[in-house]
Design an enzyme around this catalytic site. Structure first.
Site, short mmCIF file in Angstrom:
data_model
loop_
_atom_site.label_atom_id
_atom_site.label_comp_id
_atom_site.label_asym_id
_atom_site.label_seq_id
_atom_site.Cartn_x
_atom_site.Cartn_y
_atom_site.Cartn_z
N HIS A 218 48.32 22.69 30.70
CA HIS A 218 48.91 22.49 32.03
C HIS A 218 49.98 21.40 32.05
O HIS A 218 50.36 20.92 33.11
CB HIS A 218 47.80 22.17 33.03
N HIS B 126 41.41 21.53 27.54
CA HIS B 126 42.63 22.35 27.51
C HIS B 126 43.70 21.81 28.45
O HIS B 126 44.88 22.08 28.29
CB HIS B 126 42.32 23.80 27.89
N ASP C 74 35.67 22.86 30.16
CA ASP C 74 36.86 22.62 29.34
C ASP C 74 37.91 21.76 30.03
O ASP C 74 38.93 22.25 30.49
CB ASP C 74 37.45 23.98 28.93
N ASP D 46 46.65 29.33 32.32
CA ASP D 46 45.29 29.72 31.94
C ASP D 46 45.26 31.19 31.57
O ASP D 46 44.72 31.59 30.54
CB ASP D 46 44.31 29.48 33.09
N HIS E 156 30.45 63.48 53.76
CA HIS E 156 29.76 64.44 54.63
C HIS E 156 29.35 63.85 55.96
O HIS E 156 28.70 64.50 56.75
CB HIS E 156 28.52 65.01 53.95
S1 FES Z 1 27.57 61.87 53.18
FE1 FES Z 1 27.65 63.02 51.36
S2 FES Z 1 28.21 61.52 49.90
FE2 FES Z 1 28.03 60.36 51.71
FE LIG Z 2 43.17 25.55 33.26
#
Ligand code: FES
Ligand SMILES: [Fe+2]
Lengths: 173, 453
Positions: B222, B217, B214, B370, B112
């Site tokens: 890796h 792992h 960790d 990962d 709006h």
């Molecule tokens: S102006 Fe109406 S929801 Fe933002």
């Molecule tokens: Fe990792």
């Protein structure tokens, strides 16, 4: 410079791209890598959601963060990884289907071509993971040897995603 | 039926992590009620990373981010300060700004047309006289401000809770370890422009805890990335994971880190990170850092992983950092960035961008594996039995070490001490403990059972 592309060249380029896609989908990564020129730059920039006014800033530049920015060695490292037997994100491998369409060609100097195409990559993984990647690919192809052979001298993939809707990009475009 | 997960201080939360964080009930990764409570008790009360100052250098520069699941706008003000406010219009709740980042003179809601200035003040309401008869109190209807904003080393944090300790107290002993990355040169740091963002269908704690604690792992998860990075003439021993190092558990508030502290750490890093970066961190460029931080932090600590509770993680030296944004119990978004020292040579900055992109981030050869683990951990938890099957986080319990060179609670590099610290703090927050209670070091930090509150 004469910018017209003859039908034969267009057909050769199309065939090259389709063969390339088949190498990826069939898991022949070493042969796929062999299609790239030693001076390849394989670049996939990050895309950001921007206002229409700032649309020129959507894609990251060459000094900014990228999904991929690989030279030949970089691509080779990625492909070596797949063969180690410990590349968990691709073992079991993703099942991919690369669709290449809307191919447009422009002749450049020195027997090079700029080839723009749309790419749609379907990935199925493990039991029920499905991913789709969509993007525009811009390649610079170079004639190499004779008989309709090319090498890819540069590739940039402009993805349509900002947030990547998957756990990793462990595949190639 | 009463909901066991809501209400006041609650013993059941502490029980979910076995009292001292050493045995985990997987309900904490899947349960919707726990998740809603987590957004309230953990994300609604903790200091959360919002942005790096270098992302918003000029007036009106902004980033859209999240505190938990709440969208916020983080905006640089004319006087250099930073303001953050909910990205929610107070008229009908429309998202005020729908872009990831940019430069704004004002924000206008697309629904709006209510307009806000860059500090989030409602400055324009269409038809204010004709429709509202001049009776709307614009000062009262701006978007909700994040009441507390503070910076540490140009990392901007926000917190909803007025009762939380200040950021410096919250970070505590962890600051000493953070400075390996964020105050290496004294010249400050900056991000390489851009953020990797992706979705992993797993609970955010799997990732946050791993980065806290960790190291265990890494040698196996890796291995492929390490092997692939070896030069052709390397011997298999060059892939052996360094064994010397330490792990830090914050005595309070859930932070953790671990790292190598040896020469071997650097040799090991050359293959993956490249010679330029290793020279920067340990070789010809490193004297200034040693002068600034001392030999241990300036040159020896490497291969470091770290989490500032709850969801801000980073890898000092590698300089990847990320936020694990929760998206329901079963999903998270990873927002990942790369940091460089502001005064690093251009070739070093470029090397960071190139090398670390290949290692970490959406396509990183370390990162991928990962994600694979976490996704499958989560998918297995669809089951009935799997959800009732407790998980073991007991590694190294009762084996903290006396290491006077390190602040905080220290154990071996391969330990789950920091994971227990992470889960125990999580459970105490979830139980609704006050900040006075949370500031008490739990008895079990040294391996003894925790009494709860
Ligand atoms: S102006 Fe109406 S929801 Fe933002
Ligand atoms: Fe990792």
């Amino acid at each position: 410079m004469n910018n017209r592309i003859d039908v034969e060249t267009a057909r050769e380029v199309e065939e090259f791209l389709f063969d390339e896609a088949a190498l990826l989908d069939d898991g022949h990564f070493d042969e796929w890598l062999a299609l790239f020129a030693p001076d390849i730059r394989y670049f996939v920039p990050v895309r950001t959601t921007r206002s229409a006014r700032e649309r020129d800033k959507e894609f990251s530049g060459t000094a900014e963060l990228a999904h991929f920015d690989d030279d030949y060695e970089g691509l080779k490292t990625r492909i070596r990884r797949l063969a180690t037997g410990f590349a968990w994100a691709e073992d079991p491998p993703s099942r991919t289907r690369h669709f290449v369409s809307n191919i447009r060609l422009r002749a450049l100097e020195n027997d090079e071509f700029e080839v723009t195409s749309n790419t749609l990559v379907y990935r199925s993984r493990l039991e029920r993971q499905v991913d789709m990647f969509s993007g525009k690919r811009v390649d610079r192809l170079r004639r190499s040897g004779g008989g309709g052979k090319f090498e890819i001298a540069a590739r940039t993939v402009y993805l349509d995603h900002t947030l990547i809707l998957t756990n990793s990009i462990s595949i190639f475009f | 039926m009463p909901n066991p997960y809501s209400g006041g201080p609650d013993r059941s939360m502490i029980d979910l992590v076995g009292g001292d964080g050493g045995e985990i009930n997987p309900a904490i990764y899947v349960d919707e009620d726990i998740y809603r409570r987590e957004l309230e008790q953990v994300f609604g009360r903790s200091w959360l990373f919002l942005a790096h100052g270098s992302q918003i250098p000029e007036t009106g520069d902004f980033v859209s981010t999240y505190m938990g699941e709440d969208p916020v706008l983080v905006v640089r003000q004319k006087d250099g300060s930073v303001v953050a406010f909910l990205n929610q219009c107070r008229h009908r709740g429309m998202r005020i700004c729908r872009t990831d980042c940019g430069k704004a003179r004002s924000f206008t809601c697309s629904y709006h047309g209510w307009a806000y200035d860059i500090s989030g003040r409602l400055v324009h309401v269409p038809l204010e006289q004709e429709a509202y008869h001049g009776e709307i109190d614009k000062d009262a209807w701006g978007p909700v401000r994040v009441p507390r904003i503070a910076s540490f080393r140009n990392l901007i944090f926000g917190c909803w809770d007025e009762a939380a300790p200040d950021l410096e107290t919250y970070i505590g002993d962890a600051a000493w370890y953070m400075d390996v990355m964020f105050d290496r040169s004294g010249a400050g740091s900056e991000l390489i422009s851009g953020v990797h963002k992706w979705v992993i269908p797993c609970n955010w704690k799997l990732a946050a805890e791993q980065f806290a604690s960790d190291m265990y792992h890494a040698p196996y998860s890796h291995l492929s990335a390490v092997l692939a990075s070896l030069p052709d003439d390397a011997s298999p021993a060059d892939a052996d994971w360094p064994q010397e190092g330490a792990q830090f558990r914050a005595p309070r508030f859930g932070h953790g880190t671990g790292f190598f502290a040896s020469e071997r750490g650097w040799e090991f890093n050359v293959n993956t990170m490249g010679r330029t970066i290793v020279d920067y961190l340990a070789g010809k460029y490193s004297d200034a850092a040693v002068q600034h931080l001392g030999e241990l932090r300036g040159r020896q600590i490497t291969g470091q992983h770290m989490t500032i509770f709850p969801n801000f993680s980073f890898l000092p030296g590698i300089n990847a950092l990320r936020v694990w944004h929760p998206r329901g119990p079963q999903e998270m978004e990873v927002w990942s960035m790369i940091l460089v020292d502001s005064d690093a040579p251009d070739e070093v900055k470029a090397a960071y961008r190139d090398r670390i992109t290949r290692m970490f981030g959406t396509s990183g050869i370390f990162e991928q594996d990962d994600g694979e683990n976490w996704v499958e951990v989560q998918r297995v938890l669809r089951g009935h039995k799997t959800r009732q099957t407790s998980l073991n986080a007991s590694m190294g319990k009762g084996h903290t070490e006396d290491r006077s060179e390190y602040p905080g609670i220290v154990s071996g590099m391969f330990s789950e001490e920091a994971a227990r610290g992470f889960y125990q703090h999580w459970a105490r927050m979830m139980a609704g403990q006050s900040w006075e209670e949370l500031a008490q070091e739990p008895a079990s930090a040294c391996g003894k059972p925790d009494s709860g509150s």
